[in-house]
Design a protein around this motif. Sequence first.
Motif, PDB file in Angstrom:
ATOM      1  N   ASP A  55       7.485 -28.040   3.242  1.00  0.00           N
ATOM      2  CA  ASP A  55       8.005 -28.620   4.472  1.00  0.00           C
ATOM      3  C   ASP A  55       8.039 -30.138   4.397  1.00  0.00           C
ATOM      4  OD1 ASP A  55       8.352 -26.262   6.255  1.00  0.00           O
ATOM      5  OD2 ASP A  55       6.219 -26.013   5.796  1.00  0.00           O
ATOM      6  N   CYS A  56       7.091 -30.729   3.698  1.00  0.00           N
ATOM      7  CA  CYS A  56       6.974 -32.183   3.683  1.00  0.00           C
ATOM      8  C   CYS A  56       6.305 -32.649   2.392  1.00  0.00           C
ATOM      9  CB  CYS A  56       6.151 -32.639   4.884  1.00  0.00           C
ATOM     10  SG  CYS A  56       5.894 -34.424   4.966  1.00  0.00           S
ATOM     11  N   MET A  57       6.733 -33.800   1.936  1.00  0.00           N
ATOM     12  CA  MET A  57       6.092 -34.439   0.790  1.00  0.00           C
ATOM     13  C   MET A  57       5.865 -35.902   1.133  1.00  0.00           C
ATOM     14  SD  MET A  57       7.230 -34.657  -3.144  1.00  0.00           S
ATOM     15  CE  MET A  57       6.032 -35.222  -4.325  1.00  0.00           C
ATOM     16  N   THR A  58       4.655 -36.376   0.901  1.00  0.00           N
ATOM     17  CA  THR A  58       4.326 -37.776   1.135  1.00  0.00           C
ATOM     18  C   THR A  58       4.065 -38.444  -0.205  1.00  0.00           C
ATOM     19  OG1 THR A  58       3.333 -37.244   3.273  1.00  0.00           O
ATOM     20  CG2 THR A  58       2.720 -39.359   2.280  1.00  0.00           C
ATOM     21  N   LEU A  59       4.721 -39.571  -0.421  1.00  0.00           N
ATOM     22  CA  LEU A  59       4.517 -40.384  -1.621  1.00  0.00           C
ATOM     23  C   LEU A  59       3.740 -41.618  -1.183  1.00  0.00           C
ATOM     24  CD1 LEU A  59       8.125 -40.035  -3.075  1.00  0.00           C
ATOM     25  CD2 LEU A  59       6.062 -38.828  -3.829  1.00  0.00           C
ATOM     26  N   ALA A  60       2.468 -41.692  -1.570  1.00  0.00           N
ATOM     27  CA  ALA A  60       1.567 -42.725  -1.073  1.00  0.00           C
ATOM     28  C   ALA A  60       1.159 -43.682  -2.192  1.00  0.00           C
ATOM     29  CB  ALA A  60       0.326 -42.074  -0.465  1.00  0.00           C
ATOM     30  N   ARG A  61       1.408 -44.979  -1.970  1.00  0.00           N
ATOM     31  CA  ARG A  61       1.011 -45.986  -2.970  1.00  0.00           C
ATOM     32  C   ARG A  61      -0.508 -46.010  -3.051  1.00  0.00           C
ATOM     33  NH1 ARG A  61      -0.283 -51.269  -2.715  1.00  0.00           N
ATOM     34  NH2 ARG A  61       0.381 -51.411  -0.558  1.00  0.00           N
ATOM     35  N   LYS A  62      -1.015 -45.844  -4.267  1.00  0.00           N
ATOM     36  CA  LYS A  62      -2.446 -45.742  -4.479  1.00  0.00           C
ATOM     37  C   LYS A  62      -3.002 -46.813  -5.408  1.00  0.00           C
ATOM     38  CE  LYS A  62      -3.429 -42.579  -1.785  1.00  0.00           C
ATOM     39  NZ  LYS A  62      -4.235 -42.974  -0.661  1.00  0.00           N
ATOM     40  N   SER A  63      -2.166 -47.713  -5.864  1.00  0.00           N
ATOM     41  CA  SER A  63      -2.687 -48.730  -6.767  1.00  0.00           C
ATOM     42  C   SER A  63      -1.870 -50.004  -6.644  1.00  0.00           C
ATOM     43  CB  SER A  63      -2.677 -48.225  -8.213  1.00  0.00           C
ATOM     44  OG  SER A  63      -1.354 -48.148  -8.697  1.00  0.00           O
ATOM     45  N   PHE A  64      -2.399 -51.041  -7.236  1.00  0.00           N
ATOM     46  CA  PHE A  64      -1.729 -52.338  -7.264  1.00  0.00           C
ATOM     47  C   PHE A  64      -1.218 -52.648  -8.664  1.00  0.00           C
ATOM     48  CE2 PHE A  64      -4.886 -52.827  -3.811  1.00  0.00           C
ATOM     49  CZ  PHE A  64      -3.996 -53.036  -2.772  1.00  0.00           C
ATOM     50  N   ASP A  65      -1.052 -51.624  -9.512  1.00  0.00           N
ATOM     51  CA  ASP A  65      -0.642 -51.862 -10.897  1.00  0.00           C
ATOM     52  C   ASP A  65       0.870 -51.901 -11.083  1.00  0.00           C
ATOM     53  OD1 ASP A  65      -0.292 -49.131 -10.487  1.00  0.00           O
ATOM     54  OD2 ASP A  65      -1.010 -48.568 -12.481  1.00  0.00           O
ATOM     55  N   PHE A  66       1.610 -52.079  -9.993  1.00  0.00           N
ATOM     56  CA  PHE A  66       3.066 -52.243 -10.052  1.00  0.00           C
ATOM     57  C   PHE A  66       3.481 -53.033  -8.823  1.00  0.00           C
ATOM     58  CE2 PHE A  66       2.219 -48.373  -7.732  1.00  0.00           C
ATOM     59  CZ  PHE A  66       3.107 -48.395  -6.669  1.00  0.00           C
ATOM     60  N   SER A  67       4.645 -53.659  -8.900  1.00  0.00           N
ATOM     61  CA  SER A  67       5.115 -54.405  -7.734  1.00  0.00           C
ATOM     62  C   SER A  67       5.633 -53.419  -6.693  1.00  0.00           C
ATOM     63  CB  SER A  67       6.215 -55.396  -8.117  1.00  0.00           C
ATOM     64  OG  SER A  67       7.462 -54.746  -8.237  1.00  0.00           O
ATOM     65  N   ILE A  68       5.402 -53.739  -5.440  1.00  0.00           N
ATOM     66  CA  ILE A  68       5.877 -52.872  -4.368  1.00  0.00           C
ATOM     67  C   ILE A  68       7.400 -52.797  -4.407  1.00  0.00           C
ATOM     68  CG2 ILE A  68       6.030 -52.575  -1.866  1.00  0.00           C
ATOM     69  CD1 ILE A  68       3.228 -53.671  -1.628  1.00  0.00           C
ATOM     70  N   ARG A  69       8.071 -53.896  -4.751  1.00  0.00           N
ATOM     71  CA  ARG A  69       9.533 -53.887  -4.842  1.00  0.00           C
ATOM     72  C   ARG A  69       9.995 -52.873  -5.887  1.00  0.00           C
ATOM     73  NH1 ARG A  69      13.743 -56.314  -3.137  1.00  0.00           N
ATOM     74  NH2 ARG A  69      12.734 -58.085  -2.182  1.00  0.00           N
ATOM     75  N   GLU A  70       9.407 -52.909  -7.068  1.00  0.00           N
ATOM     76  CA  GLU A  70       9.788 -51.947  -8.119  1.00  0.00           C
ATOM     77  C   GLU A  70       9.466 -50.520  -7.682  1.00  0.00           C
ATOM     78  OE1 GLU A  70       8.663 -50.616 -12.673  1.00  0.00           O
ATOM     79  OE2 GLU A  70       7.555 -52.245 -11.744  1.00  0.00           O
ATOM     80  N   GLY A  71       8.279 -50.315  -7.158  1.00  0.00           N
ATOM     81  CA  GLY A  71       7.875 -48.975  -6.733  1.00  0.00           C
ATOM     82  C   GLY A  71       8.738 -48.436  -5.610  1.00  0.00           C
TER      83      GLY A  71
END
Length: 184
Positions: free
Chosen positions: A66-82
Amino acid sequence: PEVHERATGIPHSFGETLQGIENLSALRTAERDSERLFMAVRTGVTGQNLGELIPLVSMLGAFGLDCMTLARKSFDFSIREGSQWVANAMKVATLNRLWSQCEGFPPCLMNGCERHVAECLDVRYRPGEKPKGCHKCVYEPFCEGPSREYIQKNGSKEFKAVSASPYLEDMKRLHTMRFPHGLP
């Protein structure tokens, strides 16, 4: 499997996780609609699994979630790229008729997926520290902004205020419905 097991630190955990989802999917199929299980998956997004998000969403779509959440869990990439990887994965989810949302990615970077930013949908997350230009952004009332730790490590250059959005009125209506007397 390698990325999942490296993240969990548990051998064979990818297969076990998929087996659990498959078991729930089979149980759900056997139930009547009135007793239908709600199935959701929350996946941590790290620099190691950005390239795996689209195949993961495609694979999980087959289970009828029904739902999928993609949650940022680290700072090892730029938020823009992610955010680019996550927005593309969420578009694939939509094609698979799977509701998706993301956490930890400001709407100014979500390129067509702004309505799927969890922090904009649920005001419990607010407020965070925001870069100076954020007060000019149309999403400012709904966005918690990047974390202080992220700004200290990476700066704030990648965050640009959005001056107009085709999704703004929808987001305002949603908040009016959820909070008719104003934000808590």
